[in-house]
Design an enzyme around this catalytic site. Structure first.
Site, PDB file in Angstrom:
ATOM      1  CG  MET A 164      23.100  94.251 -14.683  1.00 33.82           C
ATOM      2  SD  MET A 164      23.266  94.963 -16.324  1.00 33.82           S
ATOM      3  CE  MET A 164      24.646  96.077 -16.119  1.00 33.82           C
TER       4      MET A 164
ATOM      5  CG  MET B  53      19.878 100.314 -15.896  1.00 32.44           C
ATOM      6  SD  MET B  53      21.549 100.556 -16.544  1.00 32.44           S
ATOM      7  CE  MET B  53      21.161 100.721 -18.283  1.00 32.44           C
TER       8      MET B  53
ATOM      9  CG  HIS C 273      19.630  97.499 -19.454  1.00 26.43           C
ATOM     10  ND1 HIS C 273      20.987  97.402 -19.187  1.00 26.43           N
ATOM     11  CD2 HIS C 273      19.010  97.338 -18.247  1.00 26.43           C
ATOM     12  CE1 HIS C 273      21.170  97.198 -17.895  1.00 26.43           C
ATOM     13  NE2 HIS C 273      19.990  97.166 -17.308  1.00 26.43           N
TER      14      HIS C 273
ATOM     15  CB  SER D  98      25.986  98.820 -24.926  1.00 27.52           C
ATOM     16  OG  SER D  98      25.705 100.047 -24.283  1.00 27.52           O
TER      17      SER D  98
ATOM     18  CG  MET E 135      21.596 104.576 -17.655  1.00 29.82           C
ATOM     19  SD  MET E 135      23.354 104.744 -17.357  1.00 29.82           S
ATOM     20  CE  MET E 135      23.981 103.276 -18.173  1.00 29.82           C
TER      21      MET E 135
ATOM     22  CG  ASP F 168      22.922 100.433 -21.611  1.00 37.04           C
ATOM     23  OD1 ASP F 168      22.370  99.496 -21.012  1.00 37.04           O
ATOM     24  OD2 ASP F 168      23.983 100.290 -22.252  1.00 37.04           O
TER      25      ASP F 168
ATOM     26  CG  HIS G 149      22.173  96.670 -24.591  1.00 35.36           C
ATOM     27  ND1 HIS G 149      21.367  95.723 -24.003  1.00 35.36           N
ATOM     28  CD2 HIS G 149      22.646  97.434 -23.574  1.00 35.36           C
ATOM     29  CE1 HIS G 149      21.351  95.892 -22.694  1.00 35.36           C
ATOM     30  NE2 HIS G 149      22.117  96.932 -22.403  1.00 35.36           N
TER      31      HIS G 149
ATOM     32  N   GLY H 228      32.441 100.683 -19.790  1.00 35.17           N
ATOM     33  CA  GLY H 228      33.883 100.646 -19.568  1.00 35.17           C
ATOM     34  C   GLY H 228      34.343 100.127 -18.219  1.00 35.17           C
TER      35      GLY H 228
ATOM     36  CG  ASP I  46      24.769  95.089 -20.056  1.00 35.75           C
ATOM     37  OD1 ASP I  46      25.814  95.570 -20.510  1.00 35.75           O
ATOM     38  OD2 ASP I  46      23.732  95.751 -19.854  1.00 35.75           O
TER      39      ASP I  46
HETATM   40  C1  DX5 Z   1      25.945  99.500 -17.832  1.00 33.20           C
HETATM   41  C2  DX5 Z   1      25.220  99.183 -19.121  1.00 33.20           C
HETATM   42  C3  DX5 Z   1      25.999  98.431 -20.124  1.00 33.20           C
HETATM   43  C4  DX5 Z   1      27.247  99.122 -20.615  1.00 33.20           C
HETATM   44  C5  DX5 Z   1      28.205  98.088 -21.106  1.00 33.20           C
HETATM   45  O1  DX5 Z   1      25.026 100.006 -16.930  1.00 33.20           O
HETATM   46  O2  DX5 Z   1      24.056  98.410 -18.832  1.00 33.20           O
HETATM   47  O3  DX5 Z   1      25.170  98.053 -21.216  1.00 33.20           O
HETATM   48  O4  DX5 Z   1      26.989 100.026 -21.633  1.00 33.20           O
HETATM   49  O5  DX5 Z   1      29.380  98.729 -21.441  1.00 33.20           O
HETATM   50  P1  DX5 Z   1      30.772  97.940 -21.510  1.00 33.20           P
HETATM   51  O6  DX5 Z   1      30.619  96.858 -22.541  1.00 33.20           O
HETATM   52  O7  DX5 Z   1      31.719  99.010 -21.928  1.00 33.20           O
HETATM   53  O8  DX5 Z   1      31.045  97.385 -20.141  1.00 33.20           O
HETATM   54 ZN    ZN Z   2      22.844  97.562 -20.506  1.00 35.72          ZN
END
Ligand code: DX5
Ligand code: ZN
Length: 222
Positions: A139, A70, A68, A10, A39, A37, A35, A147, A177
């Protein structure tokens, strides 16, 4: 059916001031997919990447972009993300009014379609959508930030979804994820996951990306 374990770093945990180089580095380090993300500061309380950035980084790797979303509403951004170079687009079922139609739009645009289950989402949500799916994303944290700690109660859901995929006879990637590190990666694989997203576990330590990706794979090949 058995498939190779896919690692999808990611880029949320990458150095955004040098994103192109970071993409090249994870490609070189052995990532199978990238990946991304997305948002919107509304569906989740964070704001990240749009189609313009996806388009800008597209030339830096030939690996598939695992996008992904969101965001809510979601439909109006499907085509822009496909045009920008998305290969997989995954959506949350509660992000738009007509999930089935959105999945069909993703496929009509030439991308592969995925559905994302939040920790509170029941696995049966895939039952009426499975014919449209190329990927199911579980998820293992609540979406919004990198993190966070892995939520172990999701392992049972991974097992249930692996069974559903098996009985469908379809070739669907089962991806996990959130909070994935070498230890939790092993638990996910044991539960039936075939792809892992990892942000902090891949991007930790300058230049150790290859080692970090290998650490996620290694435990899973013994
Ligand atoms: C959270 C994201 C993840 C995130 C994962 O909303 O969808 O893809 O970046 O990060 P780590 O691996 O640090 O949990
Ligand atoms: Zn993600």
């Amino acid at each position: 059916m058995t498939r190779k374990l896919l690692i999808s770093p990611s880029i949320l945990s990458a150095d955004f001031s040098d994103l192109g180089k970071e993409i090249e580095a994870i490609d070189e380090a052995g990532a199978d997919m990238i990946h991304i993300d997305v948002m919107d500061g509304h569906y989740v309380p964070n704001l990240t990447i749009g189609p313009m950035v996806v388009k800008a980084i597209r030339s830096r790797t030939s690996k598939p972009f695992d996008v992904h979303l969101m965001i809510s509403p979601v439909d109006y951004l499907i085509d822009p993300f496909i045009k920008a170079g998305a290969d997989y687009i995954s959506i949350h079922p509660d992000a738009g009014p007509h999930t089935h139609r959105t999945l069909q739009a993703i496929k009509a645009g030439g991308a592969k379609a995925g559905i994302v289950l939040n920790p509170g989402t029941h696995p049966d949500v895939v039952d009426t959508l499975i014919e449209e799916l190329d990927l199911i994303l579980v998820m293992s944290v609540n979406p919004g930030f990198g993190g966070q700690s892995f939520i172990h109660s999701q392992l049972n859901k991974i097992r249930i979804l692996a069974d559903k995929i098996k009985s469908s006879g379809r070739d669907i990637i089962l991806e996990v994820d959130g909070g994935v590190n070498p230890d939790t990666a092993q638990l996910c694989i044991d539960s039936g996951a075939t792809a892992l997203v990892a942000g902090s576990a891949v991007f930790k330590g300058q230049g150790n990306y290859k080692e970090n990706i290998l650490a996620l794979r290694k435990k899973n090949t013994k």
